[in-house]
Design an enzyme around this catalytic site. Structure first.
Site, PDB file in Angstrom:
ATOM      1  N   CYS A 199       0.821  -1.207   0.000  1.00 20.66           N
ATOM      2  CA  CYS A 199       0.000   0.000   0.000  1.00 20.66           C
ATOM      3  C   CYS A 199       0.859   1.262   0.000  1.00 20.66           C
ATOM      4  CB  CYS A 199      -0.880   0.040   1.246  1.00 20.66           C
ATOM      5  SG  CYS A 199      -1.977  -1.382   1.446  1.00 20.66           S
TER       6      CYS A 199
ATOM      7  N   TYR B  59     -11.149  -4.906  15.267  1.00 21.57           N
ATOM      8  CA  TYR B  59     -10.478  -3.789  15.934  1.00 21.57           C
ATOM      9  C   TYR B  59     -11.251  -2.487  15.817  1.00 21.57           C
ATOM     10  CZ  TYR B  59      -8.691  -3.039  11.168  1.00 21.57           C
ATOM     11  OH  TYR B  59      -8.592  -2.860   9.817  1.00 21.57           O
TER      12      TYR B  59
ATOM     13  N   GLU C 280       2.043  -5.790   5.338  1.00 25.36           N
ATOM     14  CA  GLU C 280       2.065  -6.575   6.569  1.00 25.36           C
ATOM     15  C   GLU C 280       3.001  -7.770   6.433  1.00 25.36           C
ATOM     16  OE1 GLU C 280      -0.850  -9.408   9.269  1.00 25.36           O
ATOM     17  OE2 GLU C 280      -1.758  -8.048   7.800  1.00 25.36           O
TER      18      GLU C 280
END
Length: 228
Positions: free
Chosen positions: A54, A90, A185
């Protein structure tokens, strides 16, 4: 590893690991400042990290380019609106806007193509930061195509959200760099890479690892970290 080590790494064109927190996603991202991203960095992000690659900048910049939040865009389609209203565990709204390619790429997905799109997005942000807001907007609207292969994320600032998008932009800002980062990630077999393994990798790879709490502490008194 201290925040100072991470700041020096970004200034020197090297990546860092950022761990958000155990109370949020409990994930580690591999983060580059966008100015140092070429084909080699994209290759590392997809082979050594493995998550979605990203590009991120500040919401204030993204908004001035004409971008909108992805969930708001999806909500304009009545049948899809319920999807955009849901949240993962979350709780945060997603940081996604739209996905783009630069018009000079071939298909958009190769290491060379994605690094080209990133470099041109960085140029847009740099123009904006230097005060040429209209030129940045014109370049973005004239030279990019959507949907593409590089998702553009926007930081809402640490006052509103404390995800990897906001933490990465805050760290770049503390380093005195343009608010433009690229990250993915860190993944393990079947799941996200845990913090213990990330610590070992940071040692063996020589990559600074900094936590969200450490970034928040370093940001005290620095308004640039907290606004969008």
């Amino acid at each position: 590893m201290t925040v100072d080590g991470a700041l020096e790494a970004l200034r020197s064109g090297r990546p860092v690991f950022i761990y958000d927190s155990a109370s949020r996603e409990s994930e580690v991202d591999l983060v580059y400042h966008a100015s140092s991203v070429g084909p080699d960095a994209i290759y590392s992000l997809r082979t050594r990290a493995g998550g979605l690659i990203c590009f991120a900048t500040r919401w204030s910049i993204a908004r001035s380019l004409g971008l909108v939040w992805g969930d708001e865009l999806i909500s304009t389609v009545p049948e899809l609106r319920p999807l955009a209203m849901r949240r993962l565990g979350y709780g945060d709204r997603p940081a996604f806007t739209i996905w783009v390619n630069h018009m000079s790429v071939r298909t958009g997905i190769s290491d060379e193509d994605r690094s080209k799109t990133v470099r041109e997005l960085f140029d847009v942000v740099r123009m904006h930061v230097r005060g040429d807001v209209e030129g940045a907007r014109r370049k973005f609207l004239d030279e990019f195509q959507a949907p593409g292969h590089v998702p553009v994320l926007a930081s809402r600032g640490l006052k509103q959200r404390r995800g990897h998008t906001e933490l990465s932009i805050a760290l770049a800002s503390l380093a005195g760099l343009e608010p433009a980062v690229v990250f993915a990630e860190m993944l393990d077999y079947g799941t996200s890479l845990n913090l213990d393994k990330a610590v070992e990798l940071s040692k063996s790879w020589g990559v600074a690892l900094v936590s969200g709490d450490e970034i928040l502490e370093a940001c005290r008194g620095h308004e640039v970290c907290w606004s969008d």
